[in-house]
Design an enzyme around this catalytic site. Structure first.
Site, mmCIF file in Angstrom:
data_model
loop_
_atom_site.group_PDB
_atom_site.id
_atom_site.type_symbol
_atom_site.label_atom_id
_atom_site.label_comp_id
_atom_site.label_asym_id
_atom_site.label_seq_id
_atom_site.Cartn_x
_atom_site.Cartn_y
_atom_site.Cartn_z
ATOM 1 N N SER A 133 0.819 -1.208 0.000
ATOM 2 C CA SER A 133 0.000 0.000 0.000
ATOM 3 C C SER A 133 0.855 1.262 0.000
ATOM 4 O O SER A 133 2.011 1.261 0.442
ATOM 5 C CB SER A 133 -0.892 0.029 1.242
ATOM 6 O OG SER A 133 -1.639 -1.150 1.352
HETATM 7 N N1 SAH Z 1 -0.117 -5.050 4.097
HETATM 8 C C1 SAH Z 1 0.534 -5.369 2.848
HETATM 9 C C2 SAH Z 1 -0.312 -5.094 1.635
HETATM 10 C C3 SAH Z 1 -1.100 -6.262 1.322
HETATM 11 S S1 SAH Z 1 -1.965 -6.393 -0.165
HETATM 12 C C4 SAH Z 1 1.878 -4.722 2.743
HETATM 13 O O1 SAH Z 1 2.224 -3.908 3.609
HETATM 14 O O2 SAH Z 1 2.607 -5.053 1.810
HETATM 15 C C5 SAH Z 1 -3.216 -7.500 0.415
HETATM 16 C C6 SAH Z 1 -2.747 -8.901 0.748
HETATM 17 O O3 SAH Z 1 -3.870 -9.598 1.272
HETATM 18 C C7 SAH Z 1 -2.262 -9.710 -0.441
HETATM 19 O O4 SAH Z 1 -0.957 -10.139 -0.192
HETATM 20 C C8 SAH Z 1 -3.234 -10.875 -0.519
HETATM 21 O O5 SAH Z 1 -2.630 -12.093 -0.919
HETATM 22 C C9 SAH Z 1 -3.722 -10.957 0.911
HETATM 23 N N2 SAH Z 1 -5.010 -11.626 1.102
HETATM 24 C C10 SAH Z 1 -6.144 -11.531 0.369
HETATM 25 N N3 SAH Z 1 -7.119 -12.284 0.896
HETATM 26 C C11 SAH Z 1 -6.583 -12.886 2.003
HETATM 27 C C12 SAH Z 1 -7.084 -13.781 2.976
HETATM 28 N N4 SAH Z 1 -8.335 -14.244 2.945
HETATM 29 N N5 SAH Z 1 -6.261 -14.182 3.958
HETATM 30 C C13 SAH Z 1 -4.979 -13.736 4.027
HETATM 31 N N6 SAH Z 1 -4.447 -12.887 3.143
HETATM 32 C C14 SAH Z 1 -5.236 -12.467 2.133
#
Ligand code: SAH
Length: 201
Positions: free
Chosen positions: A52
């Site tokens: 993000s």
């Molecule tokens: N906080 C992260 C940004 C994450 S993007 C950072 O600082 O880089 C969102 C993430 O959520 C992705 O990696 C995706 O794979 C994960 N995601 C989506 N659905 C999910 C679920 N049900 N359980 C765990 N992770 C999930």
């Protein structure tokens, strides 16, 4: 980055600003993008996901009002950057990621940077992580069309859940949910665009 992008847009919690200054964001992106790591936008990471924008990470951390004794759950580890920011603020952070490759790489970087209070778990974060519950704060970094009930159940009394709520392919609203006994209050506070939260249940 912090002064212009974060403070300049109104994030003012001094602990959040200090956390944003401490975490080396370039360590959480591929070396080919390291030069862009402190720019004012999200960046691609592997598995088609994104890290993000710095401002949004700070805004969510501030909204979650994470105190030094708080236990935090993050859903969507991605690169591990958000988990590192939360680990600067809290006593412990459990972060759940459904992609094994991302979970492993985030865990490796967090360990190299000596975030001993951050743990990465590979699994479906829409179910929360019951072994660590209750949590004082839950931060979800993927868009949910509705709020997964497990995440409310795992909130401590007075606990805060920060989650982008809305249709996955359009824009969502960052929403702050606070639990008081069996009641919750819900306050949308910022339009955002996140990758979808995959609900595997
Ligand atoms: N906080 C992260 C940004 C994450 S993007 C950072 O600082 O880089 C969102 C993430 O959520 C992705 O990696 C995706 O794979 C994960 N995601 C989506 N659905 C999910 C679920 N049900 N359980 C765990 N992770 C999930």
């Amino acid at each position: 980055m912090v002064r212009r992008q974060v403070q300049g847009r109104g994030v003012c919690d001094p602990r959040v600003l200090a956390a944003m200054r401490s975490v080396p964001r370039h360590r959480f992106v591929s070396w080919t993008l390291a030069g862009d790591a402190y720019e004012d936008h999200p960046l691609p990471i592997s598995a088609g996901q994104t890290i993000s924008q710095p401002y949004i990470v700070a805004l969510m951390a501030e909204a979650a009002a994470v105190g030094p004794d708080d236990r935090v759950l993050e859903v969507g580890t991605g690169s591990g950057y958000g988990a590192a920011v939360l680990a600067e603020l809290a006593v412990s952070v459990v972060s759940v990621e459904r992609h094994r490759k991302l979970a492993d790489s985030a865990a490796r970087v967090l360990s190299e940077l000596e975030y001993a209070n951050a743990t990465v778990v590979c699994g479906d974060g829409s179910q929360g992580h019951p072994p660590g519950a209750p949590y004082d704060a839950v931060v979800v970094t993927a868009a949910a069309s509705s709020i997964p009930p497990a995440l409310i159940d795992q909130l401590a009394e007075g606990g805060r859940l920060v989650i982008p709520v809305g249709p996955p392919s359009l824009s969502q609203n960052l929403t702050l949910i606070t639990r008081m006994g069996d009641e919750t209050t819900s306050k949308p506070f910022c339009p955002v665009r996140f990758v979808p939260l995959v609900d595997e249940s």
